[in-house]
Design an enzyme around this catalytic site. Structure first.
Site, PDB file in Angstrom:
ATOM      1  N   GLN A  70      10.512  -4.958   8.221  1.00  0.00           N
ATOM      2  CA  GLN A  70      10.256  -5.440   7.210  1.00  0.00           C
ATOM      3  C   GLN A  70      12.106  -5.301   6.143  1.00  0.00           C
ATOM      4  OE1 GLN A  70       9.041  -6.321   4.142  1.00  0.00           O
ATOM      5  NE2 GLN A  70       6.849  -6.829   4.619  1.00  0.00           N
ATOM      6  N   SER A 103       1.907  -0.569  -5.153  1.00  0.00           N
ATOM      7  CA  SER A 103       1.075  -0.513  -4.687  1.00  0.00           C
ATOM      8  C   SER A 103       0.221  -1.648  -4.851  1.00  0.00           C
ATOM      9  CB  SER A 103      -0.632   0.530  -4.461  1.00  0.00           C
ATOM     10  OG  SER A 103      -1.320   0.836  -2.852  1.00  0.00           O
ATOM     11  N   HIS A 158       0.593  -1.296   0.043  1.00  0.00           N
ATOM     12  CA  HIS A 158       0.422  -0.039  -0.326  1.00  0.00           C
ATOM     13  C   HIS A 158       0.615   1.422   0.097  1.00  0.00           C
ATOM     14  CE1 HIS A 158      -3.096  -2.605   1.132  1.00  0.00           C
ATOM     15  NE2 HIS A 158      -2.358  -3.486   2.323  1.00  0.00           N
ATOM     16  N   GLU A 177       4.516  -9.151   4.450  1.00  0.00           N
ATOM     17  CA  GLU A 177       3.802  -8.835   5.508  1.00  0.00           C
ATOM     18  C   GLU A 177       2.981  -8.709   5.757  1.00  0.00           C
ATOM     19  OE1 GLU A 177       5.130  -5.335   5.914  1.00  0.00           O
ATOM     20  OE2 GLU A 177       3.255  -4.056   6.880  1.00  0.00           O
ATOM     21  N   CYS A 237      -5.434  -1.942  13.416  1.00  0.00           N
ATOM     22  CA  CYS A 237      -6.970  -2.402  12.484  1.00  0.00           C
ATOM     23  C   CYS A 237      -7.986  -1.755  13.566  1.00  0.00           C
ATOM     24  CB  CYS A 237      -7.775  -3.527  12.228  1.00  0.00           C
ATOM     25  SG  CYS A 237      -6.912  -4.358  10.998  1.00  0.00           S
ATOM     26  N   HIS A 243      -7.745  -9.187   3.897  1.00  0.00           N
ATOM     27  CA  HIS A 243      -6.230  -9.060   2.797  1.00  0.00           C
ATOM     28  C   HIS A 243      -7.690  -8.821   1.402  1.00  0.00           C
ATOM     29  CE1 HIS A 243      -2.815  -7.574   1.063  1.00  0.00           C
ATOM     30  NE2 HIS A 243      -2.894  -8.039  -0.354  1.00  0.00           N
ATOM     31  N   SER A 277       5.931  -2.443  12.485  1.00  0.00           N
ATOM     32  CA  SER A 277       5.806  -3.643  10.969  1.00  0.00           C
ATOM     33  C   SER A 277       7.057  -3.410  10.261  1.00  0.00           C
ATOM     34  CB  SER A 277       4.769  -3.586  10.359  1.00  0.00           C
ATOM     35  OG  SER A 277       4.072  -3.310  11.357  1.00  0.00           O
ATOM     36  N   SER A 299      -5.881   1.707  -2.398  1.00  0.00           N
ATOM     37  CA  SER A 299      -5.099   2.058  -0.745  1.00  0.00           C
ATOM     38  C   SER A 299      -3.680   2.856  -1.605  1.00  0.00           C
ATOM     39  CB  SER A 299      -4.826   0.868  -0.376  1.00  0.00           C
ATOM     40  OG  SER A 299      -3.286   0.558  -1.331  1.00  0.00           O
ATOM     41  N   ASP A 337       0.233  -4.349  14.407  1.00  0.00           N
ATOM     42  CA  ASP A 337      -0.387  -4.040  13.413  1.00  0.00           C
ATOM     43  C   ASP A 337      -1.827  -4.711  13.237  1.00  0.00           C
ATOM     44  OD1 ASP A 337      -1.267  -4.170  10.610  1.00  0.00           O
ATOM     45  OD2 ASP A 337       1.020  -4.114   9.653  1.00  0.00           O
ATOM     46  N   ASN A 338      -2.082  -5.835  13.080  1.00  0.00           N
ATOM     47  CA  ASN A 338      -3.413  -6.626  12.764  1.00  0.00           C
ATOM     48  C   ASN A 338      -4.055  -5.871  13.823  1.00  0.00           C
ATOM     49  OD1 ASN A 338      -1.297  -7.793  11.215  1.00  0.00           O
ATOM     50  ND2 ASN A 338      -2.374  -9.732  11.176  1.00  0.00           N
ATOM     51  N   ASP A 377       3.311  -7.690  -0.143  1.00  0.00           N
ATOM     52  CA  ASP A 377       1.797  -7.175   0.846  1.00  0.00           C
ATOM     53  C   ASP A 377       0.818  -8.414   0.382  1.00  0.00           C
ATOM     54  OD1 ASP A 377      -0.532  -6.765   2.577  1.00  0.00           O
ATOM     55  OD2 ASP A 377       0.558  -4.367   3.329  1.00  0.00           O
ATOM     56  N   ASN A 430       5.106 -10.881   8.360  1.00  0.00           N
ATOM     57  CA  ASN A 430       3.432 -11.267   9.450  1.00  0.00           C
ATOM     58  C   ASN A 430       3.508 -11.716  11.164  1.00  0.00           C
ATOM     59  OD1 ASN A 430       0.960 -10.197   9.522  1.00  0.00           O
ATOM     60  ND2 ASN A 430       0.759 -12.415   9.532  1.00  0.00           N
ATOM     61  N   HIS A 481      -3.683   1.994   8.302  1.00  0.00           N
ATOM     62  CA  HIS A 481      -2.633   2.072   9.810  1.00  0.00           C
ATOM     63  C   HIS A 481      -2.314   3.378  10.006  1.00  0.00           C
ATOM     64  CE1 HIS A 481      -4.078  -1.804   9.890  1.00  0.00           C
ATOM     65  NE2 HIS A 481      -3.649  -2.424  10.756  1.00  0.00           N
ATOM     66  N   LYS A 528       4.757  -7.390  15.000  1.00  0.00           N
ATOM     67  CA  LYS A 528       4.085  -7.009  13.791  1.00  0.00           C
ATOM     68  C   LYS A 528       2.820  -7.528  13.973  1.00  0.00           C
ATOM     69  CE  LYS A 528       2.346  -7.020   9.140  1.00  0.00           C
ATOM     70  NZ  LYS A 528       0.317  -7.579   9.638  1.00  0.00           N
TER      71      LYS A 528
HETATM   72  P1  NAI Z   1      -5.888 -14.696  11.599  1.00  0.00           P
HETATM   73  O1  NAI Z   1      -5.376 -16.109  11.388  1.00  0.00           O
HETATM   74  O2  NAI Z   1      -5.257 -14.365  12.972  1.00  0.00           O
HETATM   75  O3  NAI Z   1      -7.525 -14.392  11.918  1.00  0.00           O
HETATM   76  C1  NAI Z   1      -8.273 -14.946  10.782  1.00  0.00           C
HETATM   77  C2  NAI Z   1      -9.475 -15.577  11.685  1.00  0.00           C
HETATM   78  O4  NAI Z   1     -10.718 -15.552  10.743  1.00  0.00           O
HETATM   79  C3  NAI Z   1      -8.658 -16.731  12.288  1.00  0.00           C
HETATM   80  O5  NAI Z   1      -9.319 -17.175  13.774  1.00  0.00           O
HETATM   81  C4  NAI Z   1      -9.968 -17.990  11.742  1.00  0.00           C
HETATM   82  O6  NAI Z   1     -10.242 -18.780  12.612  1.00  0.00           O
HETATM   83  C5  NAI Z   1     -11.649 -17.074  11.043  1.00  0.00           C
HETATM   84  N1  NAI Z   1     -11.874 -17.288   9.901  1.00  0.00           N
HETATM   85  C6  NAI Z   1     -11.816 -18.152   9.224  1.00  0.00           C
HETATM   86  N2  NAI Z   1     -12.653 -18.952   8.567  1.00  0.00           N
HETATM   87  C7  NAI Z   1     -13.376 -17.988   9.162  1.00  0.00           C
HETATM   88  C8  NAI Z   1     -14.970 -18.204   8.589  1.00  0.00           C
HETATM   89  N3  NAI Z   1     -15.107 -18.728   7.249  1.00  0.00           N
HETATM   90  N4  NAI Z   1     -16.339 -17.446   9.340  1.00  0.00           N
HETATM   91  C9  NAI Z   1     -15.613 -16.818  10.426  1.00  0.00           C
HETATM   92  N5  NAI Z   1     -14.578 -17.071  11.215  1.00  0.00           N
HETATM   93  C10 NAI Z   1     -13.516 -17.829  10.415  1.00  0.00           C
HETATM   94  O7  NAI Z   1      -5.508 -13.679  10.455  1.00  0.00           O
HETATM   95  P2  NAI Z   1      -5.519 -11.749  10.746  1.00  0.00           P
HETATM   96  O8  NAI Z   1      -3.818 -11.906  10.772  1.00  0.00           O
HETATM   97  O9  NAI Z   1      -6.372 -11.549  11.724  1.00  0.00           O
HETATM   98  O10 NAI Z   1      -5.300 -11.783   9.542  1.00  0.00           O
HETATM   99  C11 NAI Z   1      -6.810 -11.486   8.489  1.00  0.00           C
HETATM  100  C12 NAI Z   1      -6.709 -10.754   7.691  1.00  0.00           C
HETATM  101  O11 NAI Z   1      -6.576  -9.422   7.716  1.00  0.00           O
HETATM  102  C13 NAI Z   1      -5.652 -11.315   6.328  1.00  0.00           C
HETATM  103  O12 NAI Z   1      -6.369 -11.614   4.939  1.00  0.00           O
HETATM  104  C14 NAI Z   1      -4.952  -9.977   6.768  1.00  0.00           C
HETATM  105  O13 NAI Z   1      -3.370 -10.305   4.980  1.00  0.00           O
HETATM  106  C15 NAI Z   1      -5.600  -9.537   6.497  1.00  0.00           C
HETATM  107  N6  NAI Z   1      -5.288  -8.064   7.308  1.00  0.00           N
HETATM  108  C16 NAI Z   1      -5.664  -6.665   7.080  1.00  0.00           C
HETATM  109  C17 NAI Z   1      -5.334  -5.807   7.843  1.00  0.00           C
HETATM  110  C18 NAI Z   1      -5.419  -4.686   7.447  1.00  0.00           C
HETATM  111  O14 NAI Z   1      -4.744  -3.287   7.398  1.00  0.00           O
HETATM  112  N7  NAI Z   1      -6.792  -4.502   6.944  1.00  0.00           N
HETATM  113  C19 NAI Z   1      -3.986  -5.499   7.970  1.00  0.00           C
HETATM  114  C20 NAI Z   1      -3.139  -7.242   8.542  1.00  0.00           C
HETATM  115  C21 NAI Z   1      -3.956  -7.924   7.743  1.00  0.00           C
END
Ligand code: NAI
Length: 478
Positions: free
Chosen positions: A411, A76, A53, A201, A240, A346, A407, A81, A235-236, A139, A226, A399, A231
């Protein structure tokens, strides 16, 4: 100096530079790393293709990488983003001007089309002068996927035909690879051979890397940034916690207090989202597939339910799962009038946007960029943010700097590690050692006025650790 680049508007560079200056103040980890490595220039000779991003915080990362000696090309990793002023500032550079570019080639603007997005990703992997990139900073894994799929299809002698099963984006991706191979039939084999490693990332990109490694198909070593504690647990979660609400407010300005909000997924991202919605006075319901995370949510006092059981009564729906089809078109047809639907995971497949578009008679109205009302034939409508793409970067600016400093310190350290110690790493996925994780945390304590307690030698012996750390075993979960 001049070089190829494509951003929205270079005249935004000055506004971007002011924001960068303030961000630097809030990014003590990155600034300390710049100082520590200014003389030794560990990234001299690194040619980094960055797909992340293109925000103000990323601009500070880019200028840290170049301060350590790297050459960089940047795109990006999401069509919405980019902060156009940050992109312009990076191209111009801290000491340059519109007539004398002293920065870095950036290929990113807010609101790219999908073909433009993949063109930009191709640009960061296409270096002028023959030599390709030797590092990827990714990322979500799109740059890594382009190299891997490009090489796979190149060696198979053709890009598979586009089928009805392909998503629109995958069709666009295949077309891009077809075009690149038409001009250079060996492009991706050559690029892949030059890459020493990738640092990734986010959760979703890391997931893709482990799949490649398990299949024995990973073409170069990877560091999973990650899963550095500093991180994903920061960050997550805390990132968020900040930017979800920011995105909701900027997009809708709907009062969150008193509303019923559903958070799908209670992992690192979901935990931050649920906490922030509760902080605004929403009644939060969590959905989970993992019994451990479901129990955690329950212990925190959240109702844990199935989406089917609450879909008709909730006001706000946020997906945080990294999974696909979590909110289907059928779910959306059952939602309350003016329910808000958004994804902070993501990729845009958590919400079935393609299915929504196929609902008979549905009408889409743009309220403002990245905010759309979808009206069903019943007259009821829902509000979808950022077309189902990650809303904290599409509807807000992602963020804040301080958390991204954690984070991006990881990196930068990961880039130095893979670039300078390439021979130590096989074609596998690695995490950074714990002492570096602790170092990143340490770099952020002073700015917050944190005074750390120091172990005595006797206490350290009692705990079986070194006075200087690491303080926890690898299996500790924080
Ligand atoms: P994580 O693996 O810690 O959490 C995801 C959770 O969703 C898990 O607990 C899993 O059991 C649950 N899950 C999976 N399928 C499901 C379903 N069908 N229904 C309900 N729950 C379900 O992963 P994390 O780190 O929380 O990341 C989640 C997403 O967010 C990823 O795609 C990651 O790349 C993205 N992300 C986005 C950020 C942003 O700034 N927008 C920042 C960091 C991560």
């Amino acid at each position: 100096m001049s070089f190829d680049y494509k951003v929205a508007d270079l005249s935004l560079a000055e506004a971007g530079r002011h924001q960068l200056r303030l961000a630097e103040h809030e990014m003590p980890g990155l600034m300390a790393i710049r100082e520590e490595y200014a003389a030794s220039q560990p990234l001299k000779g690194a040619r980094i293709a960055g797909s992340l991003h293109m925000t103000v915080q990323t601009a500070v990362l880019i200028e840290t990488l170049t301060a350590l000696g790297a050459e960089v090309r940047w795109a990006s990793c999401n069509i919405y983003s980019t902060q156009d002023e940050a992109a312009a500032a990076v191209v111009v550079g801290p000491k340059g001007s519109a007539d004398d570019l002293q920065g870095v080639p950036v290929f990113a603007w807010k609101g790219e089309t999908l073909p433009e997005y993949w063109w930009c990703t191709d640009q960061i992997l296409t270096w002028p002068g023959g030599e390709g990139p030797n590092m990827i900073l990714d990322d979500g894994g799109d740059a890594t996927m382009l190299v891997h799929k490009g090489r796979e299809w190149e060696q198979a002698g053709q890009v598979p035909p586009t089928t009805d099963e392909d998503s629109e984006e995958f069709g666009v991706f295949k077309e891009l690879v077809r075009q690149t191979l038409a001009t250079d039939p060996q492009k991706w084999t050559t690029v892949a051979a030059g890459i020493k490693g990738v640092t990734e990332e986010t959760t979703t990109g890391v997931h893709r890397l482990y799949q490649l490694a398990e299949a024995g198909e990973l073409l170069f070593p990877a560091i999973n940034v990650n899963d550095a504690v500093t991180k994903s647990k920061f960050d997550n979660t805390y990132g968020c916690r900040h930017s979800l609400i920011d995105g909701l407010n900027r997009a809708t300005d709907v009062l969150i207090g008193g509303k019923v909000a559903v958070v799908a997924g209670y992992g690192d991202v979901g935990k931050g989202c649920a906490e922030s919605l509760r902080g605004q006075g929403a009644r939060v319901i969590v959905t989970e597939i993992d019994p451990i995370c479901a129990l955690q949510a329950a212990m925190e006092g959240f109702q844990v339910a199935r989406l089917e059981d609450v879909v008709e009564t909730a006001d706000i729906f946020i997906t945080t799962t990294g999974c696909y089809d979590v909110i289907t078109a059928e779910h959306m047809t059952k939602m309350k009038n003016k329910a808000i639907v958004a994804n902070i995971g993501h990729f845009d497949n958590e919400i079935d946007m393609a299915g929504l578009g196929r609902v008979p008679g549905i009408q889409k109205t743009e309220i403002k960029p990245q905010v759309h009302e979808w009206t069903f034939t019943s007259g009821s409508s829902i509000i979808v943010l950022s077309e189902g793409r990650l809303m904290n970067l599409g509807n807000a600016t992602g963020h804040p700097s301080f958390v991204m400093s954690n984070s991006f310190s990881n990196q930068t350290i990961a880039q130095i590690e893979l670039f300078t110690k390439t021979g130590d790493y096989a074609k596998q996925v690695y995490t950074l050692p714990k002492h570096l994780d602790e170092k990143v945390a340490r770099l952020h304590l002073d700015a917050l006025g944190v005074r750390l307690t120091e172990l005595t030698k006797g206490q350290a012996e009692y705990l079986g650790v070194d006075v200087a750390g690491p303080y926890k075993p690898e299996h500790y979960r924080y």
